[in-house]
Design a protein around this motif. Sequence first.
Motif, PDB file in Angstrom:
ATOM      1  N   ILE A  64       5.016  -8.477  50.566  1.00 41.75           N
ATOM      2  CA  ILE A  64       4.338  -9.682  51.024  1.00 41.75           C
ATOM      3  C   ILE A  64       2.933  -9.738  50.435  1.00 41.75           C
ATOM      4  O   ILE A  64       2.189  -8.767  50.480  1.00 41.75           O
ATOM      5  CB  ILE A  64       4.254  -9.699  52.555  1.00 41.75           C
ATOM      6  CG1 ILE A  64       5.674  -9.606  53.163  1.00 41.75           C
ATOM      7  CG2 ILE A  64       3.539 -10.935  53.046  1.00 41.75           C
ATOM      8  CD1 ILE A  64       6.553 -10.772  52.856  1.00 41.75           C
ATOM      9  N   ILE A  65       2.584 -10.870  49.860  1.00 44.75           N
ATOM     10  CA  ILE A  65       1.254 -11.024  49.297  1.00 44.75           C
ATOM     11  C   ILE A  65       0.219 -11.179  50.410  1.00 44.75           C
ATOM     12  O   ILE A  65      -0.803 -10.519  50.408  1.00 44.75           O
ATOM     13  CB  ILE A  65       1.196 -12.243  48.361  1.00 44.75           C
ATOM     14  CG1 ILE A  65       2.004 -11.975  47.100  1.00 44.75           C
ATOM     15  CG2 ILE A  65      -0.242 -12.582  48.001  1.00 44.75           C
ATOM     16  CD1 ILE A  65       2.034 -13.132  46.138  1.00 44.75           C
ATOM     17  N   LEU A  66       0.495 -12.073  51.340  1.00 41.32           N
ATOM     18  CA  LEU A  66      -0.454 -12.369  52.393  1.00 41.32           C
ATOM     19  C   LEU A  66      -0.124 -11.604  53.667  1.00 41.32           C
ATOM     20  O   LEU A  66       1.001 -11.674  54.165  1.00 41.32           O
ATOM     21  CB  LEU A  66      -0.465 -13.868  52.686  1.00 41.32           C
ATOM     22  CG  LEU A  66      -0.964 -14.782  51.566  1.00 41.32           C
ATOM     23  CD1 LEU A  66      -0.898 -16.227  52.029  1.00 41.32           C
ATOM     24  CD2 LEU A  66      -2.367 -14.418  51.167  1.00 41.32           C
ATOM     25  N   GLN A  67      -1.110 -10.903  54.210  1.00 40.92           N
ATOM     26  CA  GLN A  67      -0.934 -10.237  55.489  1.00 40.92           C
ATOM     27  C   GLN A  67      -2.292 -10.046  56.145  1.00 40.92           C
ATOM     28  O   GLN A  67      -3.332 -10.143  55.506  1.00 40.92           O
ATOM     29  CB  GLN A  67      -0.232  -8.897  55.329  1.00 40.92           C
ATOM     30  CG  GLN A  67      -0.986  -7.878  54.503  1.00 40.92           C
ATOM     31  CD  GLN A  67      -0.231  -6.562  54.384  1.00 40.92           C
ATOM     32  OE1 GLN A  67       0.925  -6.464  54.788  1.00 40.92           O
ATOM     33  NE2 GLN A  67      -0.878  -5.562  53.835  1.00 40.92           N
ATOM     34  N   ARG A  68      -2.270  -9.792  57.432  1.00 41.90           N
ATOM     35  CA  ARG A  68      -3.512  -9.529  58.150  1.00 41.90           C
ATOM     36  C   ARG A  68      -3.375  -8.260  58.964  1.00 41.90           C
ATOM     37  O   ARG A  68      -2.271  -7.837  59.317  1.00 41.90           O
ATOM     38  CB  ARG A  68      -3.871 -10.692  59.075  1.00 41.90           C
ATOM     39  CG  ARG A  68      -2.979 -10.783  60.315  1.00 41.90           C
ATOM     40  CD  ARG A  68      -3.601 -11.698  61.347  1.00 41.90           C
ATOM     41  NE  ARG A  68      -2.773 -11.766  62.558  1.00 41.90           N
ATOM     42  CZ  ARG A  68      -3.111 -12.465  63.635  1.00 41.90           C
ATOM     43  NH1 ARG A  68      -4.230 -13.159  63.644  1.00 41.90           N
ATOM     44  NH2 ARG A  68      -2.327 -12.487  64.695  1.00 41.90           N
ATOM     45  N   GLN A  69      -4.511  -7.660  59.281  1.00 37.74           N
ATOM     46  CA  GLN A  69      -4.537  -6.458  60.112  1.00 37.74           C
ATOM     47  C   GLN A  69      -5.217  -6.784  61.437  1.00 37.74           C
ATOM     48  O   GLN A  69      -6.235  -7.474  61.474  1.00 37.74           O
ATOM     49  CB  GLN A  69      -5.295  -5.335  59.401  1.00 37.74           C
ATOM     50  CG  GLN A  69      -5.242  -3.998  60.141  1.00 37.74           C
ATOM     51  CD  GLN A  69      -5.966  -2.900  59.378  1.00 37.74           C
ATOM     52  OE1 GLN A  69      -7.124  -3.062  58.997  1.00 37.74           O
ATOM     53  NE2 GLN A  69      -5.286  -1.799  59.131  1.00 37.74           N
ATOM     54  N   VAL A  70      -4.628  -6.292  62.519  1.00 33.88           N
ATOM     55  CA  VAL A  70      -5.175  -6.500  63.857  1.00 33.88           C
ATOM     56  C   VAL A  70      -5.711  -5.172  64.374  1.00 33.88           C
ATOM     57  O   VAL A  70      -5.068  -4.128  64.212  1.00 33.88           O
ATOM     58  CB  VAL A  70      -4.103  -7.059  64.813  1.00 33.88           C
ATOM     59  CG1 VAL A  70      -4.651  -7.174  66.239  1.00 33.88           C
ATOM     60  CG2 VAL A  70      -3.626  -8.421  64.322  1.00 33.88           C
ATOM     61  N   MET A  71      -6.898  -5.208  64.989  1.00 33.90           N
ATOM     62  CA  MET A  71      -7.562  -3.992  65.459  1.00 33.90           C
ATOM     63  C   MET A  71      -8.022  -4.149  66.905  1.00 33.90           C
ATOM     64  O   MET A  71      -8.283  -5.266  67.364  1.00 33.90           O
ATOM     65  CB  MET A  71      -8.788  -3.677  64.593  1.00 33.90           C
ATOM     66  CG  MET A  71      -8.478  -3.410  63.133  1.00 33.90           C
ATOM     67  SD  MET A  71      -9.988  -3.100  62.192  1.00 33.90           S
ATOM     68  CE  MET A  71      -9.305  -2.403  60.688  1.00 33.90           C
ATOM     69  N   VAL A  72      -8.113  -3.023  67.602  1.00 33.54           N
ATOM     70  CA  VAL A  72      -8.715  -3.016  68.935  1.00 33.54           C
ATOM     71  C   VAL A  72     -10.065  -2.317  68.812  1.00 33.54           C
ATOM     72  O   VAL A  72     -10.200  -1.307  68.113  1.00 33.54           O
ATOM     73  CB  VAL A  72      -7.809  -2.313  69.969  1.00 33.54           C
ATOM     74  CG1 VAL A  72      -7.508  -0.873  69.577  1.00 33.54           C
ATOM     75  CG2 VAL A  72      -8.451  -2.353  71.359  1.00 33.54           C
ATOM     76  N   VAL A  73     -11.073  -2.881  69.468  1.00 35.26           N
ATOM     77  CA  VAL A  73     -12.444  -2.409  69.319  1.00 35.26           C
ATOM     78  C   VAL A  73     -13.095  -2.263  70.688  1.00 35.26           C
ATOM     79  O   VAL A  73     -12.900  -3.101  71.575  1.00 35.26           O
ATOM     80  CB  VAL A  73     -13.286  -3.402  68.476  1.00 35.26           C
ATOM     81  CG1 VAL A  73     -14.667  -2.828  68.188  1.00 35.26           C
ATOM     82  CG2 VAL A  73     -12.568  -3.768  67.186  1.00 35.26           C
TER      83      VAL A  73
END
Length: 310
Positions: free
Chosen positions: A270-279
């Motif tokens: 996949i070219i487009l992706q996002r990362q989700v984080m907890v802070v």
Amino acid sequence: MRLEQLQAFLVVAERGSFQQAALECGVNQSTISRQIQALETELATCLFHRSTQAKLTVSGTIFLKRARKIWQEWQTANQELNEFHQGKQTELCVAAIHSVCATVLPPLLPRFCQHYPQVQLRVTALGSDRALKVLRDGLVDVAIVMGNRSLANTAEFVVQPLFEEPIGLLMAANHPLVKKTTITWEQVAAYPHVVFKDGYGMRRLVEDEFMRRNTPLMAALELNTPDAFNTVVGSSQMLALLPESMLVDAAKNPALVVHYFHNQNSSEGIILQRQVMVVTTIDRLNISPIADFFHLITEKLGSTPQLLAV
């Protein structure tokens, strides 16, 4: 003014004796005398008549009312802090991006509430930028946001990557691009887009991708809820680039079509992706309910539940 001076004043006023005050405070009488003298010097007034009994002067009587309030406030603040650090807080506030609030977070919340029935859990849906701001301002305890470069430069935060997900192209079932065997980026750029508002990580991701390709983005409409994206796209020729977690309902809707971009050299990349984080912040991670919530999220959503202090 020092707290021991204030305490000495209150005890002398209550007991009417420097000697009795010294016994109660566990110090010698000369120490009590020095504390009272120092307080009188700072206030520029005499607080006691020195005789067989320590009687309040007029100034001492006036000061006594305020001194009791100050001491009580100190005692209350000290108690509240002790209870907070013992995990006895009354609420825990979380700010999370909309897609997480709507999909992955709800199944985990009852588990936390069961373990901490005395803690009221408050969850607010916000864009990534706003969620990090309210965390930094102390208005929430935990933020779940899209990953961005600025997090790596913030020493006060503890950041844990949770998951990555692909970005899909949402369009109406009767959109001209549906008939295309292969959809190019130039074709995507030829149509107006529905985008997230400024301050949302997805808006920044989409803008960066268009900029990276040196292609103008035609942002025709700003929204921030999945249902609104589905409704607008389904009844127009506009497109929307959205994370997979926001496209679950759209994939079941016959009026909508979801397309994912694949690498030209691989059918799976996949070219487009996002990362989700907890802070959260370093100090909050020492508080039991906050730490347990943080670890619950990373355990259930994170592929590698290892803390990254950045």
